[in-house]
Design a protein around this motif. Structure first.
Motif, short mmCIF file in Angstrom:
data_model
loop_
_atom_site.label_atom_id
_atom_site.label_comp_id
_atom_site.label_asym_id
_atom_site.label_seq_id
_atom_site.Cartn_x
_atom_site.Cartn_y
_atom_site.Cartn_z
N ALA A 81 0.83 -1.20 0.00
CA ALA A 81 0.00 0.00 0.00
C ALA A 81 0.87 1.26 0.00
N LEU A 82 1.96 1.23 0.77
CA LEU A 82 2.86 2.39 0.78
C LEU A 82 3.55 2.57 -0.56
N GLU A 83 3.94 1.45 -1.18
CA GLU A 83 4.54 1.55 -2.52
C GLU A 83 3.53 2.12 -3.51
N GLU A 84 2.29 1.65 -3.42
CA GLU A 84 1.24 2.15 -4.31
C GLU A 84 0.99 3.63 -4.05
N GLU A 85 0.98 4.00 -2.77
CA GLU A 85 0.78 5.42 -2.43
C GLU A 85 1.91 6.27 -2.99
N ASN A 86 3.15 5.77 -2.86
CA ASN A 86 4.29 6.51 -3.40
C ASN A 86 4.18 6.62 -4.92
N THR A 87 3.75 5.54 -5.57
CA THR A 87 3.57 5.57 -7.01
C THR A 87 2.50 6.59 -7.39
N CYS A 88 1.40 6.59 -6.62
CA CYS A 88 0.32 7.55 -6.89
C CYS A 88 0.80 8.98 -6.66
N ALA A 91 2.88 9.90 -9.61
CA ALA A 91 2.02 10.15 -10.78
C ALA A 91 1.29 11.48 -10.63
N LEU A 92 0.81 11.78 -9.42
CA LEU A 92 0.14 13.05 -9.16
C LEU A 92 1.08 14.22 -9.39
N LYS A 93 2.32 14.08 -8.94
CA LYS A 93 3.32 15.13 -9.14
C LYS A 93 3.57 15.33 -10.63
N ALA A 94 3.69 14.22 -11.38
CA ALA A 94 3.92 14.33 -12.83
C ALA A 94 2.71 14.99 -13.51
N ILE A 95 1.50 14.62 -13.08
CA ILE A 95 0.29 15.23 -13.67
C ILE A 95 0.23 16.72 -13.36
#
Length: 143
Positions: A81-88, A91-95
């Motif tokens: 979940a933490l890895e997924e949160e970091n990925t999100c 992605a949010l930062k890139a968006i």
């Protein structure tokens, strides 16, 4: 009376004394036996309690092992979940960066559109002013 005491009481007194001493001796002897029996009962009870405690300990160890397994599974889920949160978050930062670039592009295009509108307005004014002639000055362009 002395005679009665000598004939009947003194011989019986000796027998009574022996009987009392024997009774006390037997009482002590049985008391020790009862103590040993009680101690034996205590030992038996202690053995039973120990067996019950060992059974409880084994059951608790199994529960602890099962709990450890569950904790490890939950740790793995948390890690994922933490890895997924970091990925999100990445992605949010890139968006957001892409959105900022699009806003910059939008603002630049908006400025260009305003410039084109102004140029179109000037062209209309020039056309209206020179409607009778076909000559259009090249100096009307903003660029």
């Amino acid at each position: 009376m002395e005679e009665f005491l000598r004939e009947h009481v003194l011989p019986n007194l000796y027998g009574a004394f022996v009987a009392i001493v024997g009774a006390i001796y037997m009482w002590f002897k049985t008391k020790k036996k009862e103590g040993i029996e009680n101690d034996g009962g205590i030992v038996e009870n202690a053995k039973k309690v120990l067996e019950m405690s060992e059974g409880i300990t084994e059951r608790l160890e199994k529960q602890l092992e099962a709990s450890d397994g569950i904790i490890e599974q939950l740790k793995e889920k948390l890690r994922l979940a933490l890895e997924e949160e970091n990925t999100c978050k990445k992605a949010l930062k890139a968006i957001r960066e892409e959105l900022a670039q699009f806003r910059i592009l939008f603002d630049a295009q908006k400025i260009e559109l305003e410039g084109l509108k102004e140029e179109c307005r000037l062209l209309r004014l020039t056309i209206e002013a020179n409607e009778k002639t076909d000559n259009i000055n090249d100096s009307l362009h903003l660029n």
